[in-house]
Design an enzyme around this catalytic site. Structure first.
Site, PDB file in Angstrom:
ATOM      1  N   GLU A  79     127.190  93.086 -13.818  1.00  0.00           N
ATOM      2  CA  GLU A  79     127.030  94.448 -14.340  1.00  0.00           C
ATOM      3  C   GLU A  79     125.614  94.958 -14.079  1.00  0.00           C
ATOM      4  OE1 GLU A  79     129.415  96.168 -15.361  1.00  0.00           O
ATOM      5  OE2 GLU A  79     130.976  94.653 -15.731  1.00  0.00           O
ATOM      6  N   CYS A 142     131.457  93.575 -24.733  1.00  0.00           N
ATOM      7  CA  CYS A 142     130.614  93.037 -23.661  1.00  0.00           C
ATOM      8  C   CYS A 142     129.416  93.934 -23.385  1.00  0.00           C
ATOM      9  CB  CYS A 142     131.439  92.811 -22.392  1.00  0.00           C
ATOM     10  SG  CYS A 142     132.601  91.443 -22.584  1.00  0.00           S
ATOM     11  N   HIS A 166     131.036  90.160 -15.621  1.00  0.00           N
ATOM     12  CA  HIS A 166     132.455  90.118 -15.963  1.00  0.00           C
ATOM     13  C   HIS A 166     133.206  89.296 -14.911  1.00  0.00           C
ATOM     14  CE1 HIS A 166     132.538  93.659 -18.893  1.00  0.00           C
ATOM     15  NE2 HIS A 166     133.303  92.749 -19.463  1.00  0.00           N
TER      16      HIS A 166
HETATM   17  N1  PCA Z   1     135.608  90.750 -22.613  1.00  0.00           N
HETATM   18  C1  PCA Z   1     135.500  91.877 -23.516  1.00  0.00           C
HETATM   19  C2  PCA Z   1     134.947  91.319 -24.781  1.00  0.00           C
HETATM   20  C3  PCA Z   1     135.156  89.842 -24.691  1.00  0.00           C
HETATM   21  C4  PCA Z   1     135.450  89.584 -23.290  1.00  0.00           C
HETATM   22  O1  PCA Z   1     135.526  88.465 -22.756  1.00  0.00           O
HETATM   23  C5  PCA Z   1     134.748  93.057 -22.914  1.00  0.00           C
HETATM   24  O2  PCA Z   1     134.788  93.225 -21.688  1.00  0.00           O
HETATM   25  O3  PCA Z   1     134.136  93.825 -23.635  1.00  0.00           O
END
Ligand code: PCA
Length: 199
Positions: A79, A142, A166
């Site tokens: 990100e 996240c 992610h």
């Molecule tokens: N993904 C979520 C919260 C926990 C996770 O593994 C997110 O992308 O916000």
């Protein structure tokens, strides 16, 4: 020698199995002589950072790499930015569902990742692991933890490189056959290469 905190999450919403939790269990104690500290965080807006903070104080890490599942994505996605906003149509694990809420009313609007995104991209491409820099971490838990960690580092002038990545579903965690997934071994290898890129 560096100290690296790697965080992940467990189940949330419809996602019973979160591959980032599996990754934490697979991580070795050291990588190239650098210490790895895996920490699972609660999928709770108001608690995830409070849970992590004492570890940051105790461990005094050089690097914090936060991992989360973004089901449906077709690559490992570092990100670029965390923004000062909480907004979701699905609850966190204690039923909290913020709409258009600022995370920190005294905080900056956004923070860029402290991780070397292009180096990460380059390292993963060498191994043919799907990778794409993402310009939005969403506005769920996240983005919230990424913002809070970068905000804490900024406010306290800490010398810590931190950022969020992610990952897609693993083959084991995907809800149905039509959705993109990667073998957990490939996601794991991706995380190792991310850590090496940071080192
Ligand atoms: N993904 C979520 C919260 C926990 C996770 O593994 C997110 O992308 O916000």
């Amino acid at each position: 020698m560096m100290k690296i905190i790697v965080t992940g999450f467990g189940r949330f919403l419809d996602n019973e199995n979160n591959p980032t939790k599996d990754i934490l269990k697979l991580l070795p104690k050291t990588i190239l002589g650098n210490e790895i500290f895996p920490i699972e965080l609660p999928v709770i807006f108001d608690e995830c950072f409070d849970y992590l903070k004492p570890f940051i104080v105790d461990i005094d890490p050089d690097v914090i790499i936060m991992l989360g599942l973004a089901g449906g994505r077709k690559a490992i996605t570092p990100e670029r930015v965390a923004i000062n906003m909480k907004d979701t149509t699905g609850p966190d694990n204690i039923g909290y569902m913020p709409v258009d809420e600022i995370i920190d009313i005294n905080g900056k609007n956004a923070f860029f990742s402290g991780l070397p995104l292009r180096e990460i991209e380059k390292n993963l491409k060498i191994y043919n692991i799907p990778v794409k820099i993402s310009n939005s971490a969403g506005l769920y838990v996240c983005n919230n933890i990424m913002y809070k960690v970068l905000n804490y580092i900024d406010q306290n002038n800490l010398n810590i490189k931190a950022g969020f990545v992610h990952v897609p579903y693993s083959d084991e965690s995907k809800p149905n056959v039509d959705v993109f997934s990667l073998p957990i071994e490939i996601i794991y290898q991706g995380v190792i290469e991310i850590i090496k890129a940071v080192l």
